[in-house]
Design a protein around this motif. Structure first.
Motif, PDB file in Angstrom:
ATOM      1  N   ASP A 155     -13.824   0.399   6.144  1.00 34.49           N
ATOM      2  CA  ASP A 155     -12.856  -0.334   5.318  1.00 34.49           C
ATOM      3  C   ASP A 155     -11.725  -0.860   6.188  1.00 34.49           C
ATOM      4  O   ASP A 155     -10.769  -0.150   6.501  1.00 34.49           O
ATOM      5  CB  ASP A 155     -12.302   0.559   4.212  1.00 34.49           C
ATOM      6  CG  ASP A 155     -11.613  -0.247   3.117  1.00 34.49           C
ATOM      7  OD1 ASP A 155     -11.296  -1.424   3.366  1.00 34.49           O
ATOM      8  OD2 ASP A 155     -11.402   0.287   2.012  1.00 34.49           O
ATOM      9  N   LYS A 208     -10.621  -3.302  -5.452  1.00 35.59           N
ATOM     10  CA  LYS A 208     -11.622  -2.257  -5.226  1.00 35.59           C
ATOM     11  C   LYS A 208     -13.007  -2.816  -5.561  1.00 35.59           C
ATOM     12  O   LYS A 208     -13.425  -2.834  -6.725  1.00 35.59           O
ATOM     13  CB  LYS A 208     -11.328  -1.031  -6.083  1.00 35.59           C
ATOM     14  CG  LYS A 208      -9.925  -0.479  -5.915  1.00 35.59           C
ATOM     15  CD  LYS A 208      -9.627  -0.010  -4.503  1.00 35.59           C
ATOM     16  CE  LYS A 208      -8.252   0.628  -4.412  1.00 35.59           C
ATOM     17  NZ  LYS A 208      -7.868   0.936  -3.024  1.00 35.59           N
ATOM     18  N   CYS A 249     -10.528  -1.654   0.108  1.00 38.50           N
ATOM     19  CA  CYS A 249     -11.339  -2.364  -0.900  1.00 38.50           C
ATOM     20  C   CYS A 249     -12.504  -1.516  -1.403  1.00 38.50           C
ATOM     21  O   CYS A 249     -13.376  -2.008  -2.111  1.00 38.50           O
ATOM     22  CB  CYS A 249     -11.826  -3.711  -0.356  1.00 38.50           C
ATOM     23  SG  CYS A 249     -12.824  -3.627   1.130  1.00 38.50           S
ATOM     24  N   PHE A 250     -12.539  -0.230  -1.025  1.00 35.74           N
ATOM     25  CA  PHE A 250     -13.477   0.727  -1.594  1.00 35.74           C
ATOM     26  C   PHE A 250     -12.668   1.703  -2.456  1.00 35.74           C
ATOM     27  O   PHE A 250     -11.601   2.168  -2.048  1.00 35.74           O
ATOM     28  CB  PHE A 250     -14.214   1.527  -0.512  1.00 35.74           C
ATOM     29  CG  PHE A 250     -14.879   0.697   0.554  1.00 35.74           C
ATOM     30  CD1 PHE A 250     -15.376  -0.573   0.286  1.00 35.74           C
ATOM     31  CD2 PHE A 250     -15.013   1.204   1.848  1.00 35.74           C
ATOM     32  CE1 PHE A 250     -15.987  -1.332   1.273  1.00 35.74           C
ATOM     33  CE2 PHE A 250     -15.629   0.458   2.836  1.00 35.74           C
ATOM     34  CZ  PHE A 250     -16.117  -0.818   2.559  1.00 35.74           C
ATOM     35  N   GLU A 251     -13.173   2.044  -3.610  1.00 33.45           N
ATOM     36  CA  GLU A 251     -12.451   2.962  -4.498  1.00 33.45           C
ATOM     37  C   GLU A 251     -12.252   4.329  -3.860  1.00 33.45           C
ATOM     38  O   GLU A 251     -11.257   5.014  -4.129  1.00 33.45           O
ATOM     39  CB  GLU A 251     -13.213   3.106  -5.822  1.00 33.45           C
ATOM     40  CG  GLU A 251     -12.457   3.886  -6.881  1.00 33.45           C
ATOM     41  CD  GLU A 251     -13.202   3.981  -8.197  1.00 33.45           C
ATOM     42  OE1 GLU A 251     -12.629   4.528  -9.149  1.00 33.45           O
ATOM     43  OE2 GLU A 251     -14.354   3.504  -8.288  1.00 33.45           O
ATOM     44  N   THR A 252     -13.166   4.718  -2.989  1.00 29.75           N
ATOM     45  CA  THR A 252     -13.102   6.047  -2.375  1.00 29.75           C
ATOM     46  C   THR A 252     -12.348   6.052  -1.044  1.00 29.75           C
ATOM     47  O   THR A 252     -12.292   7.082  -0.367  1.00 29.75           O
ATOM     48  CB  THR A 252     -14.530   6.570  -2.149  1.00 29.75           C
ATOM     49  OG1 THR A 252     -15.335   5.523  -1.575  1.00 29.75           O
ATOM     50  CG2 THR A 252     -15.151   7.017  -3.454  1.00 29.75           C
ATOM     51  N   THR A 253     -11.755   4.939  -0.673  1.00 32.57           N
ATOM     52  CA  THR A 253     -11.014   4.861   0.587  1.00 32.57           C
ATOM     53  C   THR A 253      -9.776   5.753   0.569  1.00 32.57           C
ATOM     54  O   THR A 253      -9.049   5.812  -0.415  1.00 32.57           O
ATOM     55  CB  THR A 253     -10.579   3.404   0.860  1.00 32.57           C
ATOM     56  OG1 THR A 253     -11.721   2.634   1.223  1.00 32.57           O
ATOM     57  CG2 THR A 253      -9.553   3.328   1.989  1.00 32.57           C
ATOM     58  N   SER A 298       0.812  -1.219   0.000  1.00 33.88           N
ATOM     59  CA  SER A 298       0.000   0.000   0.000  1.00 33.88           C
ATOM     60  C   SER A 298       0.847   1.271   0.000  1.00 33.88           C
ATOM     61  O   SER A 298       0.306   2.376  -0.037  1.00 33.88           O
ATOM     62  CB  SER A 298      -0.931   0.022   1.217  1.00 33.88           C
ATOM     63  OG  SER A 298      -0.186   0.113   2.412  1.00 33.88           O
ATOM     64  N   LYS A 301      -2.172  -5.620  -2.784  1.00 36.18           N
ATOM     65  CA  LYS A 301      -3.210  -4.604  -2.650  1.00 36.18           C
ATOM     66  C   LYS A 301      -4.590  -5.252  -2.661  1.00 36.18           C
ATOM     67  O   LYS A 301      -4.821  -6.226  -3.376  1.00 36.18           O
ATOM     68  CB  LYS A 301      -3.109  -3.583  -3.790  1.00 36.18           C
ATOM     69  CG  LYS A 301      -2.027  -2.539  -3.596  1.00 36.18           C
ATOM     70  CD  LYS A 301      -2.126  -1.456  -4.661  1.00 36.18           C
ATOM     71  CE  LYS A 301      -1.116  -0.345  -4.400  1.00 36.18           C
ATOM     72  NZ  LYS A 301      -1.221   0.735  -5.403  1.00 36.18           N
ATOM     73  N   THR A 336     -17.159   0.593  -5.942  1.00 31.84           N
ATOM     74  CA  THR A 336     -16.637   1.652  -6.797  1.00 31.84           C
ATOM     75  C   THR A 336     -17.372   2.973  -6.542  1.00 31.84           C
ATOM     76  O   THR A 336     -18.443   3.010  -5.930  1.00 31.84           O
ATOM     77  CB  THR A 336     -16.772   1.250  -8.278  1.00 31.84           C
ATOM     78  OG1 THR A 336     -18.134   0.874  -8.538  1.00 31.84           O
ATOM     79  CG2 THR A 336     -15.869   0.063  -8.589  1.00 31.84           C
ATOM     80  N   ARG A 337     -16.750   4.032  -7.044  1.00 33.77           N
ATOM     81  CA  ARG A 337     -17.274   5.387  -6.798  1.00 33.77           C
ATOM     82  C   ARG A 337     -18.718   5.538  -7.267  1.00 33.77           C
ATOM     83  O   ARG A 337     -19.536   6.190  -6.600  1.00 33.77           O
ATOM     84  CB  ARG A 337     -16.371   6.389  -7.531  1.00 33.77           C
ATOM     85  CG  ARG A 337     -16.808   7.844  -7.471  1.00 33.77           C
ATOM     86  CD  ARG A 337     -16.618   8.406  -6.061  1.00 33.77           C
ATOM     87  NE  ARG A 337     -16.914   9.822  -6.007  1.00 33.77           N
ATOM     88  CZ  ARG A 337     -18.147  10.331  -5.965  1.00 33.77           C
ATOM     89  NH1 ARG A 337     -19.203   9.527  -5.997  1.00 33.77           N
ATOM     90  NH2 ARG A 337     -18.329  11.631  -5.888  1.00 33.77           N
TER      91      ARG A 337
END
Length: 370
Positions: free
Chosen positions: A266, A248, A274-278, A99, A245, A251-252
């Motif tokens: 998360d 995702k 694992c969230f796109e917006t993290t 990461s 990693k 997603t957004r």
């Protein structure tokens, strides 16, 4: 061997990597342990506790790094620690290299021996040094999620278990490993309507057998996730690919389909999330909001319950620390295959393939450095 235990300096990190009991085990084997003053205070251990166990106390973090052959930590070094690390020094801690390219390159530059707790792996593919903190984080994810669902924090304003005549809240857990299992236990215990998703049908069968009636299982795929996020108001990301990693999975574009005040926790944030917006947050500023969806992405969740976390962690990490001190890292990792898998960066070389792949950097097989 000279063992150094610095005080953790990451935001609100109150754990310590070696307890007085662990110190005594090292000292009776002939090793010298140096502990930075007040390193154990956050976990309830005083400097006198360490002195009685045989440790020598040092006032500053610089002193600990300067004298130690092996540094035992909880969290990865941060930028201010990079210059303190010596060539050939063993660092035994959580790294989560995949990461952070900055951290990876810094450890390569320092030519340290980096043993990552999170990639020590048994024959059955379990991760014995990650499990204790996964258990803590999994249970905490529901505790924190329940809090941020309160209207006071901008949440949907529901009680997880509901009350007679009012249906319970719906909780979605993505990932059926240790984190997901512990989260499901907690959410189910509070009376929530829980769905746990995983890509392994074998794991889902197991979970279906052991979980109470208010926990359902579902195959994890994009179609199912898109459908479920629309009706579940606490979503917990509990996905792990060892050393790599996290994918995702939310997603957004899914956020606008969620109910305003939905909370997403998360737990995979250390591995990129694992969230796109993290984006990583701290205990001082634990959450942020996008499209009326609350994100809780604290990278060291167990640091908020340091007494429990320190005892659980050191129960798991001490036996390997003793091996490393008794034999030296080369012999210890030659003799113990699971411990060998903990080697990530050795004397400037990346010896863990998933870390090299994450940043398109050269990979060197671990056997070549032993």
């Amino acid at each position: 061997m000279i063992i150094g235990v610095p005080k953790e300096i990451k935001n609100n990190e109150n754990r310590v990597a070696l307890t007085p009991a662990g110190t005594a085990e090292m000292v009776k084997r002939g090793h010298v342990v140096y502990v930075q003053a007040t390193a154990g205070i956050g976990s309830g251990f005083t400097d006198d506790d360490y002195r009685l166990a045989g440790a020598k106390m040092l006032p500053a973090i610089e002193d600990v790094y300067a004298i130690a052959d092996m540094i035992i930590k909880v969290k990865e070094p941060i930028a201010s620690e990079y210059p303190l690390i010596k060539k050939g020094q063993i660092l035994y801690t959580y790294f989560h290299f995949a990461s952070s390219e900055e951290l990876t390159k810094a450890m390569m530059e320092r030519e340290a021996i980096c043993l990552a707790y999170e990639t020590v792996e048994l024959d059955d593919r379990s991760l014995p040094l990650l499990i204790p903190m996964s258990e803590v984080a999994g249970r905490m994810s529901v505790q924190e999620g329940a809090k941020y669902l309160e209207k006071t924090y901008g949440g949907y304003g529901v009680l997880l278990g509901g009350v007679p005549g009012v249906t319970p809240a719906k909780v979605l857990i993505i990932g059926g490993g240790i984190v997901g299992t512990e989260a499901a236990k907690m959410a189910a215990g509070l009376g929530a309507d829980v769905t746990i998703m995983d890509v392994s049908l074998k794991r889902l069968r197991y979970l279906d057998d052991i979980m109470p009636a208010n926990v359902k299982t579902m195959m994890s795929n994009e179609f199912n996730i898109r459908e479920m996020v629309q009706s579940h108001i606490l979503i917990i990301g509990a996905v792990l690919i060892p050393g790599a990693k996290a994918p995702k999975l939310i997603t957004r574009d899914m956020l606008p389909t969620m109910r305003p005040g939905t909370v997403m926790v998360d737990v995979a944030v250390d591995q990129g999330g694992c969230f796109e917006t993290t984006k990583p947050t701290t205990h001082d500023h634990p959450n942020f909001v996008i499209d009326d969806v609350i994100h809780y992405c604290v990278a060291n969740m167990p640091g908020a319950v340091p007494r429990t976390s320190t005892l659980a962690l050191t129960n798991a990490t001490l036996p390997n620390a003793i091996q490393l001190a008794n034999k030296g890292w080369k012999q210890a990792c030659t003799d113990d295959l699971p411990l060998r898998k903990g080697l990530n960066v050795v004397e400037g070389k990346i010896v863990y393939k998933e870390v090299a792949d994450a940043f398109d950097l050269p990979y060197v097989p671990v056997d070549t450095v032993l």
